[in-house]
Design an enzyme around this catalytic site. Sequence first.
Site, mmCIF file in Angstrom:
data_model
loop_
_atom_site.group_PDB
_atom_site.id
_atom_site.type_symbol
_atom_site.label_atom_id
_atom_site.label_comp_id
_atom_site.label_asym_id
_atom_site.label_seq_id
_atom_site.Cartn_x
_atom_site.Cartn_y
_atom_site.Cartn_z
ATOM 1 N N ASP A 12 0.657 -1.013 0.443
ATOM 2 C CA ASP A 12 0.073 -0.011 0.176
ATOM 3 C C ASP A 12 0.416 0.908 -0.115
ATOM 4 O O ASP A 12 1.992 1.008 0.136
ATOM 5 C CB ASP A 12 -0.917 -0.037 1.236
ATOM 6 N N LYS A 13 0.113 2.812 0.247
ATOM 7 C CA LYS A 13 0.958 3.757 -0.201
ATOM 8 C C LYS A 13 1.701 3.696 1.080
ATOM 9 O O LYS A 13 2.873 4.119 1.121
ATOM 10 C CB LYS A 13 -0.505 5.016 0.298
#
Length: 140
Positions: A12-13
């Site tokens: 994810d980010k």
Amino acid sequence: MYTHLVQYYETDKMGVTHHSNYICWMEEARISFLEESGWSFSRLEAEGLVSPVISLKCDYRKPTTFSDSVDIEVGVKEMKGIRVVLSYIMKKGDDIVCEAESTHCFMRKDGHVMRIEREMPEFSAFVSSVMQKDDSATSE
């Protein structure tokens, strides 16, 4: 034992593996476990058995990141009637990153439940033979 290499798209980010990917890894490990045992999904389906997931439980312990190698051990925790509970221990090196369970029911392709001890005794015997023993039930 099944090994998964964490892909960049699974992160994810924040750079850690998104939690939903562990569920996919459980399926990959389950398919590998059955394939190695001689009871591949294609064989089970050819014999008329499907086993949909009816429950999942995941306890995330430590994060994984891109290019980590995650070893996944699959075990049979419990089998009762039309249900089986599988356990998964996911490790990065010596560290447990996730402990999980999936519960499946046994069904025929037509959607009716199947009691595998009666309808598929060989597969039932295999599942019973690899079931984990409950050490807490033994006395000293």
